[in-house]
Enzyme design. Structure first.
Site, mmCIF file in Angstrom:
data_model
loop_
_atom_site.group_PDB
_atom_site.id
_atom_site.type_symbol
_atom_site.label_atom_id
_atom_site.label_comp_id
_atom_site.label_asym_id
_atom_site.label_seq_id
_atom_site.Cartn_x
_atom_site.Cartn_y
_atom_site.Cartn_z
ATOM 1 N N ASP A 93 9.028 11.955 16.189
ATOM 2 C CA ASP A 93 9.829 12.348 14.961
ATOM 3 C C ASP A 93 9.889 12.207 13.344
ATOM 4 O OD1 ASP A 93 9.468 9.126 15.016
ATOM 5 O OD2 ASP A 93 11.943 8.444 15.148
ATOM 6 N N ASP A 137 6.495 10.572 19.497
ATOM 7 C CA ASP A 137 7.070 10.769 19.553
ATOM 8 C C ASP A 137 7.705 12.307 18.994
ATOM 9 O OD1 ASP A 137 8.107 8.980 17.494
ATOM 10 O OD2 ASP A 137 10.442 8.396 18.493
ATOM 11 N N SER A 160 7.654 5.383 20.502
ATOM 12 C CA SER A 160 7.740 5.989 19.091
ATOM 13 C C SER A 160 5.904 6.139 18.506
ATOM 14 C CB SER A 160 8.538 5.938 17.774
ATOM 15 O OG SER A 160 7.991 6.358 16.957
ATOM 16 N N ASP A 168 4.018 11.890 15.592
ATOM 17 C CA ASP A 168 3.883 10.649 15.916
ATOM 18 C C ASP A 168 3.416 11.231 17.771
ATOM 19 O OD1 ASP A 168 6.525 10.464 15.264
ATOM 20 O OD2 ASP A 168 6.968 7.981 15.343
#
Length: 446
Positions: A246, A244, A98, A242
């Site tokens: 999400d 990833d 992440s 960010d």
């Protein structure tokens, strides 16, 4: 064996704590728990240099359990969840840490519904790794799993996102100038593309990943360059993801940051006006600014509060039947459309509010007064002893009485470190500093 799974999968420094050997074992046990044999699992990753190594090991482990891999390569984490559900796969796995630095990586499983794996199934995987007698069957010959590429994964994901928008609005972004910070992460292809396909004039930033620059001075944790880019380019607004993808934070045309709390306020009010806010409720964590609570109360919207972490927000949404909530960090959940937090979906929902109201992001964000907030992390020897202190409990109660409804105090232990976090909010910044100083001093003495 120490617990492997944290609040967001298995995390660690890649090739030191999160090794290829561990990835293989997790893939093997996870495939057996989720698919038995003969099933299939979707596997994706972000742009970290360690992703290739871990994906190869994880996929080998899945195949060794007799389960096929649908390889979607670099793609946002929420895309893996959506594709798992849409393709009818037995589960999904994403390799990502992440918003963490490049040295870290993680492995996170999704069930066939696209929701994160339950605690019970995570414990079962851990038990299988801890007990050498609990062996996963080893098929041979035609029973071994295959790795199949899904070359149109981006197209499928974008189509699914567009379908979610068509359920409620015909999103037309023509005439809107948008800057989007992709964090040199998993959003680098799909985020600029879907915005452009919907008609926006797009200025992409940090969309050239090289394996080691993910989240480096960019993305939702470092929005300063996006803020300046919005001002310099004359954009109507900016969007920050960010590593990833999400999460979503935004920037208005003046370069002012718009956080997850403000996005939830404007979107919740819009959903209520459209009759699309189930149970007239928004779910947030204890870290949400008091200004959100004030704005929701004024709008006649109920607020349910959980511990910090999107998994707790999700659990409360499922328990209550509500469908919208999230965190100040920009991890937002729209359960009517996706089983997990999705930064690109959140961006589309936000842009739909801008489009349908004809108001600027700055104007919409002003619907919430963000109270000054101060957080101090206090190193302690025993955080549990501190939190059990009657003296601390009395001090918190007396402080809240002094604030007289114009602020709040939150003291909580860190989930991973020997720290106690002292957070306070109030309109008077001088009083805010005094309150936090007093409580942190007390925590140090206990």
């Amino acid at each position: 064996m120490a617990r492997l799974f944290g609040t967001d999968g298995v995390r660690g420094v890649a090739n030191r704590e999160l090794t290829p050997e561990l990835a293989f074992k997790l893939g093997r046990a996870g495939a057996y728990v989720m698919a038995g044999s003969g099933g299939r699992m979707v596997v994706g990753r972000d742009t970290r240099i360690s992703g290739d190594m871990l994906q190869a090991a994880l996929s080998a482990g899945i195949c060794s359990a007799g389960v096929d891999v649908l390889n979607v390569d670099v793609i946002p984490t929420p895309a893996v969840a959506l594709l798992t559900r849409n393709l009818g796969a037995d589960g999904g796995v994403v390799i990502s840490a992440s918003h963490n630095p490049v040295d870290d990586n993680g492995i996170k499983f999704f069930g066939p519904s696209g929701f994160k794996l339950s605690d019970d199934k995570e414990r079962l995987i851990e038990e299988m790794l801890a007990d050498p007698t609990n062996e996963v069957p080893t098929p041979v010959g035609a029973g071994v799993g295959r790795i199949n590429q899904l070359p149109d994964a981006d197209n499928r994901y974008i189509d699914l996102l567009k379908q979610t928008m068509r359920q409620t609005t015909d999103l037309d972004l023509r005439g809107l100038k948008v800057a989007v910070d992709c964090a040199n992460g998993a959003a680098y292809r799909v985020a600029p593309r879907i915005l452009a396909e919907l008609g926006a004039e797009v200025t992409p930033l940090f969309n050239t990943p090289d394996g080691v620059n993910i989240n480096r001075d960019c993305g939702s944790t470092h929005p300063d360059q996006l803020r300046q880019a919005v001002i310099d380019s004359g954009a109507d607004l900016g969007l920050a993801h960010d590593g990833d993808a999400d999460r979503l934070l935004a920037v208005d045309h003046r370069g002012a940051l718009v956080d997850g709390d403000q996005i939830m306020v404007m979107c919740a009010k819009h959903l209520k006006e459209q009759g699309r806010l189930p149970h007239n409720t928004v779910v947030v964590t204890v870290m949400s600014n008091m200004g959100l609570h004030m704005a929701m109360r004024e709008a006649g919207i109920e607020v349910a509060q959980t511990a910090v972490g999107d998994r707790y927000v999700l659990a409360e949404l499922l328990r209550t039947g509500a469908a919208f909530g999230g965190e100040q960090s920009g991890h937002l959940l729209y359960l009517d459309h996706s089983p997990t937090g999705d930064g690109i979906l959140s961006a589309l929902q936000l842009l739909a509010v801008v489009q349908s109201t004809g108001r600027s992001l700055a104007d919409l964000a002003a619907q919430m007064e963000r109270l000054p907030q101060l957080l101090e992390n206090v190193p302690v020897v025993n955080k549990h002893r501190v939190m059990a202190s009657p003296e601390l409990a009395r001090a918190i109660k007396e402080t809240e009485k002094r604030l007289n409804g114009q602020g709040r105090v939150l003291v909580r232990p860190s989930g991973t470190e020997s720290l106690v976090r002292v957070m306070a909010e109030c309109r008077d910044e001088k009083q805010l500093r005094q309150v936090v100083d007093e409580l942190t001093e007390l925590v140090r003495r206990i």
